[in-house]
Motif scaffolding. Structure first.
Motif, PDB file in Angstrom:
ATOM      1  N   VAL A 123       0.833  -1.209   0.000  1.00  0.00           N
ATOM      2  CA  VAL A 123       0.000   0.000   0.000  1.00  0.00           C
ATOM      3  C   VAL A 123       0.863   1.253   0.000  1.00  0.00           C
ATOM      4  N   LEU A 134     -13.154  -2.764   2.514  1.00  0.00           N
ATOM      5  CA  LEU A 134     -11.978  -3.315   1.846  1.00  0.00           C
ATOM      6  C   LEU A 134     -11.588  -2.518   0.606  1.00  0.00           C
ATOM      7  N   VAL A 135     -12.523  -2.405  -0.340  1.00  0.00           N
ATOM      8  CA  VAL A 135     -12.196  -1.769  -1.610  1.00  0.00           C
ATOM      9  C   VAL A 135     -11.932  -0.279  -1.403  1.00  0.00           C
ATOM     10  N   SER A 177      -8.689   0.570   0.331  1.00  0.00           N
ATOM     11  CA  SER A 177      -7.568   0.289  -0.532  1.00  0.00           C
ATOM     12  C   SER A 177      -7.417   1.390  -1.585  1.00  0.00           C
ATOM     13  N   LEU A 178      -8.538   1.890  -2.091  1.00  0.00           N
ATOM     14  CA  LEU A 178      -8.473   2.977  -3.072  1.00  0.00           C
ATOM     15  C   LEU A 178      -8.094   4.294  -2.408  1.00  0.00           C
ATOM     16  N   ARG A 198      -6.116   4.646   0.023  1.00  0.00           N
ATOM     17  CA  ARG A 198      -4.784   4.557   0.620  1.00  0.00           C
ATOM     18  C   ARG A 198      -4.843   4.744   2.123  1.00  0.00           C
ATOM     19  N   VAL A 210      -6.105  -0.960   5.448  1.00  0.00           N
ATOM     20  CA  VAL A 210      -5.847  -2.034   4.486  1.00  0.00           C
ATOM     21  C   VAL A 210      -5.045  -3.152   5.143  1.00  0.00           C
ATOM     22  N   ILE A 250      -7.254  -7.741  -5.080  1.00  0.00           N
ATOM     23  CA  ILE A 250      -7.878  -6.422  -4.971  1.00  0.00           C
ATOM     24  C   ILE A 250      -6.862  -5.386  -4.518  1.00  0.00           C
ATOM     25  N   VAL A 251      -6.094  -5.729  -3.486  1.00  0.00           N
ATOM     26  CA  VAL A 251      -5.097  -4.776  -2.998  1.00  0.00           C
ATOM     27  C   VAL A 251      -4.052  -4.520  -4.075  1.00  0.00           C
ATOM     28  N   THR A 257      -5.614  -2.240  -6.837  1.00  0.00           N
ATOM     29  CA  THR A 257      -5.853  -0.856  -6.422  1.00  0.00           C
ATOM     30  C   THR A 257      -4.562  -0.113  -6.134  1.00  0.00           C
ATOM     31  N   THR A 258      -3.503  -0.843  -5.772  1.00  0.00           N
ATOM     32  CA  THR A 258      -2.288  -0.124  -5.405  1.00  0.00           C
ATOM     33  C   THR A 258      -1.273  -0.053  -6.538  1.00  0.00           C
TER      34      THR A 258
END
Lengths: 304, 322
Positions: A25, A260-261, A264-265, A267, A272, B152-153, B156-157
């Motif tokens: 991340v 979750l989503v 994660s988007l 940041r 996360v 997913i992580v 997105t990252t």
């Protein structure tokens, strides 16, 4: 002893996972404060970063995070101010867990009878129809069932609420959307197990002894035939608990999955990593419990 | 037939027998026909959608965007078999265009998982010993991770990062291709585990067989032994498992697209079409065709692929002789 070793082995595994998620991340472009009051003055951003220790070198941040984890502290959420990740997870987890367990019960409740029935009626139309239904359930994912159920049963006929998580009535549609796929899977397993058992020699012996068919089916065959279902139940529970976030998104259920989503988007680093760790821990612990239950159920399984 | 064995049955090679068994599996044959028709439709769609054939292009808007009404939603009719969507586009065209992405991801993702899984499993089983246990321990660890969460992580990252690299390397490179590449390789990279386990088990049992010893004695190298003698012998198992991987990859892609992490508009896949349909649910008017048709096509494809897999297993599994 074996399980003690396995359990110890989980700790480095979870550490590796936390490290991967932590780095992943952070190397991603953008940060948690990008969407703050624009144009954010550099001072505000610097102060925010300093407050959450984001200005330190990466290894120092990770060490700090691990020290927090050791105390059971997942850190503050970077997006939902004044909430710690612990708060958010503790609020959402009971909802997610109950949804998972309800769907688990639903899947078993439709899967086992359907599989049993189709096996008993093998080669008849009831078998073809029932087996087709089971296969169909396996081919309709939850994100298809959910919106369809909402559209007809909730919006058109008003039989069920459209979303949210308040009364038991609210749980019906999410339960079906989440559990249907797994119900089909269980039905297929149960049918297979039943067919294998019914062709075993001790069933022939029981028939030769002149036992009633219902006694043969229920007392002799069912007990063995249900074992594959039982051994699938562990991974199934793990799948339900980690896979529930789509259904939570569809029905706007305030579980942990909805974060979750978005986290994660956005940041939201701590969210996360916390979520990934939570899901991974759930999965590995459940897998361990499944292995443990094997050796309890079946004395032939021995672990060195 | 002159070519008969003692008991009067025709003498057939194993592959002929497998083909016969498959042909007699009526549901599998019908599913195969369905898949062929679908693939032909996808391939021929660029021709069909020419204005001479169909005046209703998927991009052509059939409504006035400046007026706020819902006249753009046409229920299924003779002109628009699957109705039209929120922008007045023909839903049949959208489903056909979505099929291209879904099937492509299914094929490529399964191909990626095939390559990784077969190589990993074959090397692990062939080399054996400590290497084997290390490689399989790695698979065990990956098995215990929530793969969906990781994908997913990852998407997105890392996506933005890769996009930046791509635009640096190819000036003005196609950023939408990055997402597609991510889908191909990300999904393939998480679905090879079972394949590796299966292949390893088969290779492990085959490598001690006498024909392998014989060809080794005749001077065959490792690569020749593995690719010439061992892998062809397990091709049946690999094909069967590959057929089961394709639907799960398609499902994975539509799942990600449903979450908005897969294909981005204006491109479409079945998952994103279902998401669009779910978005239009409202208490005033129900646009059922937006949801039912993409969902129906997705479900029938998954059904057909699993029937196909069942048929292939019956045909290729030597134990299914009885």
């Amino acid at each position: 002893m074996y399980f003690f070793k396995r359990a110890l082995y989980l700790i480095p595994l979870l550490l590796v996972i936390s490290f991967l998620a932590f780095v992943l991340v952070r190397v991603a472009p953008g940060g948690p404060f990008d969407k703050e009051r624009k144009p954010a003055s550099p001072e505000i951003e610097r102060n925010l970063k300093a407050k959450y220790h984001l200005d330190e070198p990466l290894w120092k941040q990770y060490a700090r995070y691990l020290a927090g984890l050791a105390r059971g502290d997942f850190g503050p959420s970077l997006k939902y101010r004044n909430h710690t990740v612990n708060d958010i997870l503790l609020q959402g987890l009971p909802v997610s867990l109950s949804l998972g367990f309800i769907a688990f019960g639903f899947a078993q409740a439709i899967g086992i009878p359907l599989g049993f029935y189709t096996a008993v009626r093998r080669g008849q139309w009831a078998d073809y129809g029932g087996s087709f239904l089971a296969l169909l359930a396996v081919c309709v994912p939850g994100f298809v069932v959910g919106p369809l159920l909402i559209m007809w049963l909730a919006v058109k006929f008003h039989w069920f609420p459209v979303g949210l998580w308040e009364t038991p009535w609210h749980a019906v549609l999410p339960m079906v959307a989440l559990g249907l796929y797994f119900g089909g899977k269980i039905a297929r397993l149960m049918r297979e197990g039943m067919l294998n058992t019914l062709s075993a020699e001790y069933i022939t012996t029981a028939r030769a002894k002149g036992l009633r068919e219902s006694v043969i089916l229920w007392k002799h065959a069912f007990r063995l035939a249900v074992l594959p279902v039982l051994s699938y139940s562990g991974p199934l529970l793990a799948d339900l608990l980690t896979g529930s976030f789509v259904v939570e998104n569809i029905f706007q259920i305030p579980g942990v999955g909805v974060f979750l989503v978005n986290s994660s988007l956005n940041r939201d680093y701590t969210m996360v990593v916390g979520l990934v760790l939570l899901y991974a821990a759930l999965l590995v612990v459940l897998n361990l419990l499944v292995d443990l239950s094997y050796s309890l159920l079946d004395p032939r399984v021995k672990h060195e | 037939m002159s070519d008969r064995t003692l008991n009067g049955r025709e003498r057939l090679t194993p592959s002929q027998r497998a083909r016969r068994r498959f042909m007699s599996h009526r549901v599998a044959m019908a599913s195969g026909a369905f898949m062929v028709a679908l693939i032909l439709l996808v391939l021929a769609w660029p021709i069909f959608s020419q204005p001479t054939f169909a005046p209703h292009l998927p991009q052509a808007l059939t409504w006035a965007p400046d007026k706020l009404n819902d006249a753009q939603f046409h229920p299924p009719s003779a002109a628009h078999w699957f109705g039209t969507d929120a922008l007045g586009r023909d839903q049949l065209a959208r489903v056909a265009v979505g099929a291209r992405v879904s099937l492509l991801v299914g094929a490529v993702g399964a191909g990626v998982s095939l390559i990784i899984g077969v190589l990993w499993g074959a090397i692990s089983g062939y080399v054996g010993g400590r290497t084997d246990s290390m490689m399989m321990r790695f698979v065990d660890i990956l098995y215990s991770l929530p793969s969906i969460i990781f994908v997913i992580v990852l998407i997105t990252t890392l996506e933005v990062l890769v996009k930046q690299w791509m635009t640096k390397i190819f000036v003005g490179g196609a950023p939408e291709a990055v997402r597609l590449l991510f889908l191909f390789f990300g999904i393939g990279a998480v679905s090879w585990l079972t394949m590796a386990r299966i292949v390893r088990g088969e290779v492990l049992s085959l490598r001690t067989r006498q024909f392998v010893d014989a060809s080794r004695a005749l001077g065959a190298g490792h690569a020749q032994l593995l690719f010439r003698h061992i892998l062809p012998n397990i091709s049946g198992v690999i094909i069967v498992y590959l057929a089961l991987t394709v639907p799960s990859v398609i499902l994975f892609e539509s799942f990600l697209s449903y979450l908005g992490l897969g294909i981005q508009p204006p491109m479409a896949s079945w998952g994103s079409l279902i998401a669009d349909g779910a978005q239009q649910i409202n208490p005033i008017r129900i646009y059922w065709w937006l949801l039912v048709f993409p969902a129906g096509v997705l479900t029938s494809t998954l059904l057909a692929l699993s029937f196909l897999g069942d048929g292939l297993r019956d045909a290729l599994d030597p134990r299914a002789n009885r």
